[in-house]
Design an enzyme around this catalytic site. Sequence first.
Site, PDB file in Angstrom:
ATOM      1  N   SER A  65     -66.878 -62.918   7.918  1.00 21.45           N
ATOM      2  CA  SER A  65     -68.121 -63.460   8.465  1.00 21.45           C
ATOM      3  C   SER A  65     -67.886 -63.836   9.921  1.00 21.45           C
ATOM      4  O   SER A  65     -66.754 -64.158  10.321  1.00 21.45           O
ATOM      5  CB  SER A  65     -68.541 -64.701   7.674  1.00 21.45           C
ATOM      6  OG  SER A  65     -69.588 -65.396   8.327  1.00 21.45           O
ATOM      7  N   TYR A  78     -66.912 -73.059   3.579  1.00 21.33           N
ATOM      8  CA  TYR A  78     -67.094 -71.611   3.557  1.00 21.33           C
ATOM      9  C   TYR A  78     -66.474 -70.965   4.791  1.00 21.33           C
ATOM     10  O   TYR A  78     -65.708 -69.989   4.692  1.00 21.33           O
ATOM     11  CB  TYR A  78     -68.581 -71.279   3.487  1.00 21.33           C
ATOM     12  CG  TYR A  78     -68.897 -69.810   3.650  1.00 21.33           C
ATOM     13  CD1 TYR A  78     -68.715 -68.919   2.597  1.00 21.33           C
ATOM     14  CD2 TYR A  78     -69.377 -69.306   4.861  1.00 21.33           C
ATOM     15  CE1 TYR A  78     -69.004 -67.565   2.741  1.00 21.33           C
ATOM     16  CE2 TYR A  78     -69.670 -67.957   5.016  1.00 21.33           C
ATOM     17  CZ  TYR A  78     -69.475 -67.096   3.951  1.00 21.33           C
ATOM     18  OH  TYR A  78     -69.749 -65.757   4.107  1.00 21.33           O
ATOM     19  N   LYS A 124     -63.202 -68.238   5.125  1.00 21.97           N
ATOM     20  CA  LYS A 124     -63.260 -66.935   5.789  1.00 21.97           C
ATOM     21  C   LYS A 124     -62.191 -66.829   6.879  1.00 21.97           C
ATOM     22  O   LYS A 124     -61.616 -65.753   7.101  1.00 21.97           O
ATOM     23  CB  LYS A 124     -64.657 -66.694   6.370  1.00 21.97           C
ATOM     24  CG  LYS A 124     -65.735 -66.513   5.315  1.00 21.97           C
ATOM     25  CD  LYS A 124     -65.407 -65.335   4.404  1.00 21.97           C
ATOM     26  CE  LYS A 124     -66.468 -65.117   3.346  1.00 21.97           C
ATOM     27  NZ  LYS A 124     -66.152 -63.962   2.467  1.00 21.97           N
TER      28      LYS A 124
END
Length: 266
Positions: A160, A173, A177
């Site tokens: 991402s 999150y 990543k």
Amino acid sequence: MLHRMEVHMSANVLDRFRLTNRTALVTGARREIGRAIAVALSSAGARLAIHHAGTEEEQADAASVVREIEQAGGAARAFGQDFSLAEAGHRLAESVSAWSPVDILVLNASIEIPESYDSISRERFDRQIAVNLRSPLELLQHLVPPMGHRGWGRVVTIGSVQQVRPHPQMMVYAGTKAAQLNWVWNLARQFGGQGVTVNNLAPGAILTARNREQMAVEGEALVQRIPAGRLGQPDDLAGAALLLCSDAGAYINGVNLYVDGGRTIA
């Protein structure tokens, strides 16, 4: 060496994208980005293991992906496994390997729980770590060494832009990543000499069910910061994934490839 190079260069370049007799496991493949990548790999000749989390809705979605692939003349099977559970990655790897040795691993499944950093609970933290890191690590541990022993393998993680541009409401999150990208660099060094490439594919603003409500509010302003002038679609990831999963990308290793319409340079 020169002779081999001349023979290699004389072949049809499109043949290098073919995945005939290869088996690919795509996690979180029941819809959106995972589905688009799975269908693309199947269209190139790969046999597909379609992973889903095991709910009734996910089973139905995964079954529809299998039907789509089979109706196009390909081979696929669905495998359910909840990545939040202990040993889920190992169990999935064993199940898929019993069906067919895995040549290509696409780590797409992940979850994000938007919240302020000072509201993060242990339960929500642990769930994101389990799904985004622990179960993927178990898959890597189980599946990558056999790729090296066979002398060919492809690992593609779906990252991402938040690896480098973390959203204030997605601290966990974004952190997972960033950690995943670090693993890509680590494994690329370890297995590159064994015919295994490990790369990260980082989507930008891709319109999916997960972010549809957010994009309805923020999408117009976001598009103004994307040189391509639009939001991405799941199919925009398919071509890049096929490159990284095939012989066409054999000399691409340890790369973080953005598919974001130019957002990272804007």
